[in-house]
Design a protein around this motif. Structure first.
Motif, PDB file in Angstrom:
ATOM      1  N   ARG A  95       0.846  -1.201   0.000  1.00  0.00           N
ATOM      2  CA  ARG A  95       0.000   0.000   0.000  1.00  0.00           C
ATOM      3  C   ARG A  95       0.878   1.246   0.000  1.00  0.00           C
ATOM      4  O   ARG A  95       0.584   2.229  -0.667  1.00  0.00           O
ATOM      5  CB  ARG A  95      -0.917  -0.008   1.218  1.00  0.00           C
ATOM      6  N   PHE A  96       1.955   1.193   0.785  1.00  0.00           N
ATOM      7  CA  PHE A  96       2.998   2.204   0.696  1.00  0.00           C
ATOM      8  C   PHE A  96       4.138   1.585  -0.109  1.00  0.00           C
ATOM      9  O   PHE A  96       4.904   0.782   0.407  1.00  0.00           O
ATOM     10  CB  PHE A  96       3.485   2.619   2.081  1.00  0.00           C
ATOM     11  N   THR A  97       4.214   1.910  -1.369  1.00  0.00           N
ATOM     12  CA  THR A  97       5.239   1.345  -2.249  1.00  0.00           C
ATOM     13  C   THR A  97       6.521   2.159  -2.134  1.00  0.00           C
ATOM     14  O   THR A  97       6.501   3.378  -2.247  1.00  0.00           O
ATOM     15  CB  THR A  97       4.745   1.328  -3.703  1.00  0.00           C
ATOM     16  N   ILE A  98       7.626   1.452  -1.908  1.00  0.00           N
ATOM     17  CA  ILE A  98       8.927   2.095  -1.808  1.00  0.00           C
ATOM     18  C   ILE A  98       9.646   1.935  -3.140  1.00  0.00           C
ATOM     19  O   ILE A  98       9.765   0.824  -3.661  1.00  0.00           O
ATOM     20  CB  ILE A  98       9.783   1.473  -0.684  1.00  0.00           C
ATOM     21  N   TYR A 115      11.646   7.027  -2.987  1.00  0.00           N
ATOM     22  CA  TYR A 115      10.304   7.582  -2.977  1.00  0.00           C
ATOM     23  C   TYR A 115       9.356   6.602  -2.312  1.00  0.00           C
ATOM     24  O   TYR A 115       9.494   5.382  -2.479  1.00  0.00           O
ATOM     25  CB  TYR A 115       9.813   7.865  -4.402  1.00  0.00           C
ATOM     26  N   ALA A 116       8.390   7.157  -1.567  1.00  0.00           N
ATOM     27  CA  ALA A 116       7.329   6.332  -0.979  1.00  0.00           C
ATOM     28  C   ALA A 116       6.005   6.820  -1.555  1.00  0.00           C
ATOM     29  O   ALA A 116       5.669   7.995  -1.422  1.00  0.00           O
ATOM     30  CB  ALA A 116       7.334   6.456   0.533  1.00  0.00           C
ATOM     31  N   VAL A 117       5.271   5.934  -2.194  1.00  0.00           N
ATOM     32  CA  VAL A 117       3.995   6.289  -2.810  1.00  0.00           C
ATOM     33  C   VAL A 117       2.867   5.642  -2.023  1.00  0.00           C
ATOM     34  O   VAL A 117       2.776   4.409  -1.935  1.00  0.00           O
ATOM     35  CB  VAL A 117       3.938   5.844  -4.286  1.00  0.00           C
ATOM     36  N   ASN A 118       2.022   6.454  -1.437  1.00  0.00           N
ATOM     37  CA  ASN A 118       0.863   5.971  -0.686  1.00  0.00           C
ATOM     38  C   ASN A 118      -0.310   5.821  -1.645  1.00  0.00           C
ATOM     39  O   ASN A 118      -0.810   6.803  -2.183  1.00  0.00           O
ATOM     40  CB  ASN A 118       0.527   6.974   0.424  1.00  0.00           C
TER      41      ASN A 118
END
Length: 333
Positions: A219-222, A230-233
């Motif tokens: 769900r939080f892709t690193i 980058y962390a994409v929520n």
């Protein structure tokens, strides 16, 4: 570092949003996604043809898992307007679902390709090993997923080829696949943090050692490279469904091919400009964002959100691309 890949996602977790806003206020290196990434224009220009936007080659699927090939290839077809090539043993299934794809059974007969996707449902036999070995020796951007990651975790030779190759490489593991590769690296004396307690540090350490981009799914892709993380929520978890990872691989692969094709045109206009092979990494986070929005769209019904499937996520990629490119708001309620 970046956060919140999906517009309006912070509304789903105000405390988390407030935390990131506070961090961003204190640290100029933490910004909303999009302030330093440029999402490439996927509309063909007047001088484009079916090759111009970057051709992606999908090496996926097997007699046991033909669906993985169909899903990865479908996502690539819907990500850009350019040609998609399929290489593998289930061409009939792929062509039945996607007649616009050009299919063949071997890498040697695939033709021109600007980026490769290897691994979804493809098996871990000797032939798969040799195919991955060949692709690691080629210069085109290469995304490795699923069975390709299993091969990588089991072979020091493949890991060394990854470290020394002349080309961009993207690994897309879930936590189990990540831990198998991390365990192999730790056995070689390399320190990789536990992703359960330090996902950013773990992904960055692996990216540094293997000289690649590591995308740790969740769900939080690193998204980690040697130089940044980058962390994409996603703002939701509707992508937690079988085959969703295959869709993500095909989608990112198409964006890598598109980016590679566009970057290769720049020297025509600015001959003195030197462009790194890893410049294509800039399109990984936007592709992850499109996948997250597509999953949310796929879960929509007239009565509210409901369970969805990988096929529906792939079908929603064009609409999600338009939303991300126009910064349209996304409401998950």
């Amino acid at each position: 570092k970046a956060w919140n890949g999906v517009p309006n996602a912070p509304a789903q977790n105000p405390k988390l949003a407030a935390m990131f806003e506070a961090l961003a206020a204190e640290n100029s290196g933490i910004q909303r996604l999009g302030r330093q990434f440029i999402v490439l224009d996927v509309e063909p220009s007047p001088d484009h043809d079916k090759y111009s936007g970057g051709i992606v080659g999908i090496v996926a699927g097997s007699e046991q898992y033909p669906g993985a090939a169909v899903l990865a290839t479908a996502a690539a077809v819907r990500a850009t307007s350019s040609m998609v090539r399929y290489v593998g043993p289930v061409a009939a299934a792929v062509l039945a679902a996607l007649p616009e794809v050009v299919a063949t059974s071997s890498l040697g007969t695939a033709g021109r390709v600007q980026a490769w996707v290897f691994g979804p449902g493809h098996g871990i036999d000797e032939q798969a090993f040799k195919e991955l070995q060949e692709l690691l020796n080629n210069p085109e951007p290469l995304l490795i997923d699923a069975d390709g990651l299993t091969l990588l975790s089991a072979s020091a030779e493949l890991r060394q080829l990854l470290r020394t190759r002349h080309g961009a490489s993207v690994l897309t593991p879930h936590r189990g696949e990540f831990e198998r590769i991390a365990s192999a690296l730790r056995a070689e004396g390399i320190e990789i943090p536990n992703p359960e307690t330090d996902s950013i540090g773990a992904a960055h350490a692996m990216a540094e050692n293997l000289k690649c981009c590591v995308l740790l799914k969740g769900r939080f892709t690193i998204i980690a490279t040697c130089n940044y993380v980058y962390a994409v929520n996603a703002g939701h978890s509707w992508s937690a469904t079988p085959g969703s990872g295959d869709v993500l691989s095909g989608l990112i692969g198409a964006h890598l091919a598109h980016s590679s094709a566009e970057l290769n045109r720049i020297p025509e206009y600015i001959p003195e400009l030197e462009i790194s092979d890893t410049a294509v990494y800039a399109q990984v986070a936007p592709a992850v964002t499109i996948h997250a929005v597509a999953a949310a769209l796929a879960a929509r019904t007239e009565f509210g959100p409901a369970p969805t499937s990988a096929s529906k996520i792939a079908a929603a990629i064009p609409a999600a691309t338009a939303m991300v490119n126009t910064h349209a708001p996304m409401n998950f309620s």
